[in-house]
Design a protein around this motif. Structure first.
Motif, PDB file in Angstrom:
ATOM      1  N   ASN A 241     197.542 -68.927  71.142  1.00 42.33           N
ATOM      2  CA  ASN A 241     196.702 -68.530  70.278  1.00 42.33           C
ATOM      3  C   ASN A 241     195.351 -69.043  70.342  1.00 42.33           C
ATOM      4  N   ARG A 242     195.213 -70.165  70.559  1.00 44.03           N
ATOM      5  CA  ARG A 242     193.968 -71.092  70.468  1.00 44.03           C
ATOM      6  C   ARG A 242     193.510 -70.783  71.982  1.00 44.03           C
ATOM      7  N   LEU A 243     194.214 -70.829  73.001  1.00 39.69           N
ATOM      8  CA  LEU A 243     193.907 -70.519  74.354  1.00 39.69           C
ATOM      9  C   LEU A 243     193.031 -69.279  74.386  1.00 39.69           C
ATOM     10  N   MET A 244     193.548 -68.234  73.874  1.00 44.12           N
ATOM     11  CA  MET A 244     192.849 -66.981  74.102  1.00 44.12           C
ATOM     12  C   MET A 244     191.649 -66.941  73.503  1.00 44.12           C
ATOM     13  N   ARG A 245     191.645 -67.547  72.111  1.00 43.21           N
ATOM     14  CA  ARG A 245     190.297 -67.835  71.335  1.00 43.21           C
ATOM     15  C   ARG A 245     189.238 -68.369  72.232  1.00 43.21           C
ATOM     16  N   ARG A 246     189.650 -69.473  72.760  1.00 45.14           N
ATOM     17  CA  ARG A 246     188.755 -70.130  73.730  1.00 45.14           C
ATOM     18  C   ARG A 246     188.348 -69.500  75.051  1.00 45.14           C
ATOM     19  N   LEU A 247     189.207 -68.918  75.498  1.00 44.47           N
ATOM     20  CA  LEU A 247     188.874 -67.956  76.777  1.00 44.47           C
ATOM     21  C   LEU A 247     187.768 -66.968  76.413  1.00 44.47           C
ATOM     22  N   VAL A 248     187.800 -66.301  75.364  1.00 44.28           N
ATOM     23  CA  VAL A 248     186.812 -65.398  75.217  1.00 44.28           C
ATOM     24  C   VAL A 248     185.294 -66.246  74.539  1.00 44.28           C
ATOM     25  N   ARG A 249     185.615 -67.303  73.837  1.00 42.86           N
ATOM     26  CA  ARG A 249     184.345 -68.020  73.511  1.00 42.86           C
ATOM     27  C   ARG A 249     183.468 -68.500  74.625  1.00 42.86           C
ATOM     28  N   ASP A 250     184.528 -69.104  75.565  1.00 42.57           N
ATOM     29  CA  ASP A 250     183.648 -70.071  76.715  1.00 42.57           C
ATOM     30  C   ASP A 250     183.080 -69.034  77.581  1.00 42.57           C
ATOM     31  N   TYR A 251     183.551 -68.008  77.854  1.00 39.00           N
ATOM     32  CA  TYR A 251     183.251 -66.940  78.576  1.00 39.00           C
ATOM     33  C   TYR A 251     181.860 -66.373  78.086  1.00 39.00           C
ATOM     34  N   HIS A 252     181.655 -65.776  76.980  1.00 36.70           N
ATOM     35  CA  HIS A 252     180.337 -65.273  76.516  1.00 36.70           C
ATOM     36  C   HIS A 252     179.651 -66.176  75.918  1.00 36.70           C
ATOM     37  N   TYR A 253     179.767 -67.309  75.460  1.00 37.63           N
ATOM     38  CA  TYR A 253     178.786 -68.120  74.657  1.00 37.63           C
ATOM     39  C   TYR A 253     178.559 -69.674  75.368  1.00 37.63           C
ATOM     40  N   ARG A 254     179.539 -69.833  76.443  1.00 38.00           N
ATOM     41  CA  ARG A 254     179.205 -71.207  76.858  1.00 38.00           C
ATOM     42  C   ARG A 254     179.173 -71.298  78.473  1.00 38.00           C
ATOM     43  N   GLY A 255     179.164 -70.089  78.845  1.00 38.49           N
ATOM     44  CA  GLY A 255     179.104 -69.901  80.443  1.00 38.49           C
ATOM     45  C   GLY A 255     180.279 -70.450  81.319  1.00 38.49           C
ATOM     46  N   HIS A 256     181.423 -70.477  80.838  1.00 34.62           N
ATOM     47  CA  HIS A 256     182.526 -71.069  81.359  1.00 34.62           C
ATOM     48  C   HIS A 256     183.354 -69.591  81.952  1.00 34.62           C
ATOM     49  N   SER A 257     183.662 -69.636  83.214  1.00 33.69           N
ATOM     50  CA  SER A 257     184.574 -68.501  83.680  1.00 33.69           C
ATOM     51  C   SER A 257     186.103 -68.693  83.258  1.00 33.69           C
ATOM     52  N   PRO A 258     186.719 -67.612  82.980  1.00 32.40           N
ATOM     53  CA  PRO A 258     188.216 -67.951  82.618  1.00 32.40           C
ATOM     54  C   PRO A 258     188.909 -68.804  83.541  1.00 32.40           C
TER      55      PRO A 258
END
Length: 563
Positions: A450-467
């Motif tokens: 649950n937490r990992l999928m939250r982070r995947l979305v946030r990091d991609y759209h707002y922190r510039g991290h690829s999946p």
């Protein structure tokens, strides 16, 4: 004259155990096993085929690299845990075919389960029933019965689950229509396949059933020490969070993915989201009331929890509720007290460990807190994350009698962070995202996923991290949580469960395209593939009904708050 022609057997190239060999196409993975046990004496459970987790019975059809998995590997340990749940479900079905049974949630390194021999009795499991259940499981282990993976028609799958009255599995199939359904079968017991299982019951000999009223714990070995069962450690705070959220599930009328899908299909998701958010709001108000009731002593509110638990939004929403109670909260960030790159402790690989508590200047942080509580003015530092050093010219702050300090971060509950502050001057809150939803009766939803999928979305759209970067970093994040977050959750004065029972349906259409970016030649592909398969169980829904103040907005965007 009759001419006979023979078709040559197609072959493929397989690399495994440092060898490269040509084998007939269709050879099962198990035929390549170097022996019955690994060099450290553990049974082989599954295999990685080109970075995809597969059962040992899987027929090889393409050139591939094979790595065999035991309990020591994270993927292998997940197979072992899933297989034990299958074994437990079979044992319940064998002994108590009409009982209510469910695997509820993680509990330490084990899983908490509920059982009622008589449906709707809510008496829980007796010592005698638990002993009988464990004895039968061990008998099944001794018999070493094969666990077979099969594909059957959709019609046959529905028929079998109807006949066995496994309605949770039927609910999942209600919103899926594949021509063939993958199932696992063991001596007449059938289950939907949610990932590979062990090849037979004989490999599942490490477990213990521990009574924990009203249910019990399926206690598992530690992945780092899989040969023994370590002593059970009670976690009452964690259990209380789950117990409360389970009650929320009862209020919402949803405890399985199938039921959530039904709400989405009927167009009732907007009302469901509003109710789920109202439960969050009510809990926040209750915590704020508790702090306000101690306003004569409490001056510091500490908020901690693992990654992507929603700590930042929780802190902002709590500040609003404290304001309603006549308090004027101010926020201090521990990030501004980082010691700088040169003084940051190093990880085992020599890289800077920014999650170590000594990455924070504990002496200065405690001095400033003590001075603020004493009514003195303090000039707060500011950490320059580009230059990676602390600068002295921050903001000046003096705390007035009607103000409290909110501090949010992973170390909030660690006594060392605020060791100079008297206990009665602090109010400590633990925030996590512990979903109460299950896929079906014996297949739970991992709160870590649950937490990992939250982070995947946030990091991609707002922190510039690829999946790929997020998945690659996640094991290190988890390691830091086990060291710096989870051991201190018992210090909390209050707990808050930030999980929302609708959120995986909202995250599904956002996460799926990201997971597609991870390819089979990446080691992280197995994790991406597992999450993609997991999301197939959900109907997706739009984010438009999610309010701007929701904790979920911290990850999907368009939040009312500034971060």
């Amino acid at each position: 004259m009759i001419m006979l022609t023979f078709r040559s057997v197609n072959t493929i190239i397989v690399e495994h155990d440092g060898k490269r060999e040509e084998i007939p196409e269709g050879t099962e993975v198990r035929a390549l096993l170097p022996g019955p046990l690994s060099p450290d004496g553990l049974p082989y459970l599954a295999a990685l085929l080109n970075n995809d987790v597969s059962s040992l019975s899987y027929p090889l059809t393409v050139n591939c690299e094979v790595k065999f998995l035991t309990m020591r590997d994270p993927h292998g340990w997940r197979v072992y845990r899933r297989s034990l749940c299958f074994l437990l479900a079979k044992a319940v079905r064998d002994l108590y075919p009409t009982a209510n049974f469910s695997v509820e949630h993680s509990f330490g390194i084990g899983l908490y389960c509920l059982f009622d021999a008589v449906p709707d009795s809510e008496k829980g499991i007796s010592r005698e029933q638990l002993a009988t259940l464990e004895s039968h499981m061990r008998k099944l282990v001794d018999l070493d019965i094969p666990i077979t993976r099969r594909k059957i028609s959709f019609v046959d799958a529905v028929k079998r689950f109807e006949e066995s009255e496994q309605y949770h599995k039927l609910h999942l199939l209600k919103y899926r229509n594949p021509p063939r359904v993958v199932i696992h079968e063991c001596d007449g017991f059938y289950d939907l396949a949610h990932g590979p299982l062990a090849p037979s019951t004989g490999t599942l000999n490490k477990f213990q059933l521990i009574r924990y009223p009203p249910g019990f714990v399926l206690h598992l070995p530690d992945r780092n020490n899989p040969h023994v069962i370590t002593p059970f450690e009670d976690q009452p705070h964690l259990f209380q969070i789950f117990h409360e959220h389970k009650e929320w599930g009862r209020i919402l009328g949803v405890n399985t993915v199938g039921r959530l899908n039904e709400i989405i299909a009927k167009g009732e998701i907007a009302d469901f989201i509003m109710t789920a958010e109202a439960l969050h709001e009510k809990k926040l108000a209750q915590i704020a009331d508790r702090i306000a009731a101690r306003r004569d002593r409490v001056k510091v509110v500490l908020i901690a929890g693992p990654s992507s638990a929603g700590k930042t939004t929780f802190a902002k929403r709590l500040a609003t509720h404290l304001t309603v109670n006549g308090l004027r909260p101010v926020t201090i960030s521990t990030d501004d007290y980082f010691v700088g790159l040169e003084q940051t402790p190093c990880s085992e690989d020599g890289s800077p460990d920014f999650e170590h508590i000594e990455a924070v200047d504990l002496k200065l942080f405690n001095e400033h807190l003590f001075q603020l509580i004493d009514g003195q003015e303090v000039e707060l530092p500011r950490f320059d994350f580009v230059a990676k050093r602390r600068e002295p010219h921050g903001r000046k702050l003096r705390i007035k009698p009607d103000q409290v300090i909110i501090i949010e971060g992973i170390h909030g509950l660690n006594p060392r962070l605020t060791q100079l502050i008297a206990p009665d001057r602090k109010f400590k809150i633990y925030v996590s995202a512990l979903t109460q939803l299950s896929i079906d009766s014996n297949n739970r939803i991992s709160t870590t996923d649950n937490r990992l999928m939250r982070r995947l979305v946030r990091d991609y759209h707002y922190r510039g991290h690829s999946p790929l970067e997020t998945l690659r970093m996640w094991p290190t994040v988890r390691q830091g949580e086990r060291r710096w977050v989870f051991p201190f959750q018992r210090e909390a004065d209050a707990t808050f469960n930030s999980a929302l029972d609708y959120e995986l349906a909202v995250l599904k259409p956002l996460v799926e395209p990201l997971l597609m970016q991870v390819k089979p030649f990446h080691p992280e592909y197995a994790e991406a593939r597992r999450l993609s398969e997991f999301l197939l169980n959900f109907l997706g829904t739009s984010e438009r009904y999610v309010p701007g103040t929701s904790i979920l907005r911290e990850y999907i965007g368009r939040s009312t708050f500034r971060y």
